[in-house]
Enzyme design. Structure first.
Site, mmCIF file in Angstrom:
data_model
loop_
_atom_site.group_PDB
_atom_site.id
_atom_site.type_symbol
_atom_site.label_atom_id
_atom_site.label_comp_id
_atom_site.label_asym_id
_atom_site.label_seq_id
_atom_site.Cartn_x
_atom_site.Cartn_y
_atom_site.Cartn_z
ATOM 1 N N GLU A 180 0.311 3.609 1.789
ATOM 2 C CA GLU A 180 0.394 4.051 3.192
ATOM 3 C C GLU A 180 1.743 3.730 3.829
ATOM 4 O O GLU A 180 2.090 4.315 4.851
ATOM 5 C CB GLU A 180 -0.734 3.442 4.016
ATOM 6 C CG GLU A 180 -2.056 4.192 3.881
ATOM 7 C CD GLU A 180 -2.029 5.588 4.514
ATOM 8 O OE1 GLU A 180 -1.476 5.736 5.610
ATOM 9 O OE2 GLU A 180 -2.548 6.524 3.896
ATOM 10 N N TYR A 211 -2.358 0.773 10.193
ATOM 11 C CA TYR A 211 -2.566 0.128 8.888
ATOM 12 C C TYR A 211 -1.264 0.130 8.089
ATOM 13 O O TYR A 211 -0.850 -0.885 7.529
ATOM 14 C CB TYR A 211 -3.663 0.860 8.113
ATOM 15 C CG TYR A 211 -3.822 0.370 6.689
ATOM 16 C CD1 TYR A 211 -4.612 -0.751 6.409
ATOM 17 C CD2 TYR A 211 -3.177 1.004 5.638
ATOM 18 C CE1 TYR A 211 -4.742 -1.211 5.103
ATOM 19 C CE2 TYR A 211 -3.307 0.558 4.334
ATOM 20 C CZ TYR A 211 -4.090 -0.549 4.073
ATOM 21 O OH TYR A 211 -4.212 -1.012 2.784
ATOM 22 N N SER A 268 0.814 -1.215 0.000
ATOM 23 C CA SER A 268 0.000 0.000 0.000
ATOM 24 C C SER A 268 0.846 1.264 0.000
ATOM 25 O O SER A 268 1.934 1.306 0.598
ATOM 26 C CB SER A 268 -0.879 -0.011 1.255
ATOM 27 O OG SER A 268 -1.433 1.267 1.480
HETATM 28 P P1 GDP Z 1 -7.112 6.179 2.894
HETATM 29 O O1 GDP Z 1 -6.313 7.216 2.149
HETATM 30 O O2 GDP Z 1 -6.703 4.784 2.559
HETATM 31 O O3 GDP Z 1 -7.180 6.432 4.353
HETATM 32 O O4 GDP Z 1 -8.613 6.269 2.284
HETATM 33 P P2 GDP Z 1 -9.944 6.984 2.842
HETATM 34 O O5 GDP Z 1 -10.894 7.034 1.703
HETATM 35 O O6 GDP Z 1 -10.418 6.324 4.100
HETATM 36 O O7 GDP Z 1 -9.455 8.457 3.238
HETATM 37 C C1 GDP Z 1 -8.928 9.351 2.282
HETATM 38 C C2 GDP Z 1 -8.759 10.722 2.919
HETATM 39 O O8 GDP Z 1 -10.042 11.264 3.190
HETATM 40 C C3 GDP Z 1 -8.006 10.707 4.249
HETATM 41 O O9 GDP Z 1 -7.107 11.790 4.273
HETATM 42 C C4 GDP Z 1 -9.110 10.948 5.293
HETATM 43 O O10 GDP Z 1 -8.658 11.601 6.476
HETATM 44 C C5 GDP Z 1 -10.041 11.843 4.507
HETATM 45 N N1 GDP Z 1 -11.431 11.872 5.007
HETATM 46 C C6 GDP Z 1 -12.138 13.006 5.272
HETATM 47 N N2 GDP Z 1 -13.360 12.688 5.713
HETATM 48 C C7 GDP Z 1 -13.449 11.333 5.736
HETATM 49 C C8 GDP Z 1 -14.487 10.426 6.093
HETATM 50 O O11 GDP Z 1 -15.591 10.814 6.485
HETATM 51 N N3 GDP Z 1 -14.207 9.083 5.934
HETATM 52 C C9 GDP Z 1 -13.002 8.642 5.482
HETATM 53 N N4 GDP Z 1 -12.804 7.315 5.347
HETATM 54 N N5 GDP Z 1 -11.992 9.471 5.161
HETATM 55 C C10 GDP Z 1 -12.212 10.814 5.275
#
Ligand code: GDP
Length: 324
Positions: free
Chosen positions: A129, A151, A127
């Protein structure tokens, strides 16, 4: 593969977004497919032509028995807790499920290959990440591994373990996947949460969308494209590490604006609230990948850009809402 031999593949996480797209792709190729899905999960999302194994491969001995029984030519390790958000609440489970299952599977493949003399190819879903704290603006295969979330740490474990077993003689590859989305993405991810909410707001079934960090930038790609890259890695003929990304970054706010525009709402800020409760203890401000190596060595390129991805997800959610 030699002529006349139908490859057998094992996909872990076969009920998930990537596992289900990969199953569709490999079944089209005529491969024999086995899939691992977590005990108690939903059967409805697994292609009927996949032989299912409902086991927990992070438990001692389970992967070894499974690999010996299935005798796969290819193993695609896509199972895991995929939500960074969830990993902050369940760090121990995330480490177990994502970290230990990769170690167990790699060791089982290596042991089986040593015993039978038959080559096993493994592709692991690593990933972006793992690079979250690297501090470089564009990440590639040489970027320093510096995770900032439970993660990310669990994926770094799997990533490094793939490299250890590759050095030992297993054809093992890391697909370093940047964010990749589709209508099969669950709402625990921000993209799907946004597209579903945009549609619900136009239908009058939702008033406000509550989000966390709106300024974070991500490199969002189209999941079926990323699964094509994973299949190309299996075909490549040797183990390696490949970044899979579009090279374009957009903010969460950009995603909201595009999704709301796709349903005809221009003043999206009137409907969105940023809730500090939803901020994460650490969140990478910007993730962007350089997939030049995948392009050069695998001939891979993304087929959908940001607007097309947002549109495809919104269109899907509009039809779903109508059917509901
Ligand atoms: P990630 O990059 O694998 O963590 O994928 P996500 O789709 O969970 O999150 C992408 C970005 O969106 C991250 O920077 C989160 O902090 C931001 N984010 C903002 N609001 C939300 C929310 O309501 N849900 C999630 N999952 N992410 C959010």
């Amino acid at each position: 593969m030699s002529a006349g031999h139908t490859p057998t593949a094992l996909i872990t996480g076969v009920a998930g977004q990537d596992g289900s797209y990969l199953a569709d792709l490999l079944l089209e190729r005529g491969w024999t497919l086995h899939g691992v899905a977590k005990p108690g999960g939903n059967d409805g999302t697994v292609n009927v032509h996949v032989e299912q194994h409902r086991v927990d491969i992070s438990k001692p001995g389970v992967a070894q028995v499974l690999i010996h029984e299935v005798q796969p030519d290819y193993v695609f390790h896509l199972a895991g807790i995929s939500s960074v958000w969830r990993s902050w609440n369940d760090p121990v489970l995330t480490t177990q499920v994502n970290g230990l299952s990769a170690a167990a599977l790699l060791d089982a493949c290596y042991t089986e290959q040593e015993a039978s003399g038959k080559r096993i190819v493994l592709v692991n879903a690593s990933s972006a990440e793992i690079f979250a704290g690297s501090g470089v603006p564009l990440q590639n295969e040489e970027t320093r591994v510096a995770p900032t979330s439970p993660y990310g740490v669990s994926k770094a474990l799997s990533h490094n373990m793939v490299q250890v077993y590759r050095a030992r003689g297993l054809e093992a590859t890391n697909a370093i996947l940047f964010n990749h989305e589709s209508p099969r993405r669950p709402e625990t991810f921000v993209t799907r949460k946004i597209t579903k909410a945009a549609v619900a707001i136009t239908r009058g079934t939702l008033d406000t969308l509550e989000l966390g960090n709106l300024t974070a930038e991500r490199d969002w790609g189209w999941a079926p494209d990323y699964v094509d890259a994973i299949a190309a890695m299996a075909d490549y003929g040797k183990g390696d590490d490949f970044v899979v990304a579009t090279g374009q970054a957009h903010s969460v706010a950009d995603f909201v604006a595009a999704a709301f525009a796709a349903v005809g709402i221009e003043n999206w800020r009137d409907y969105v609230r940023s809730d500090s409760e939803m901020l994460r203890p650490a969140d990478s401000a910007r993730m962007v990948g350089d997939a030049a190596k995948a392009r050069d060595l695998l001939g891979w390129a993304p087929t959908k850009d940001f607007e097309q991805i947002v549109d495809a997800m919104v269109q899907f959610d509009m039809t779903e809402e109508m059917a509901a």
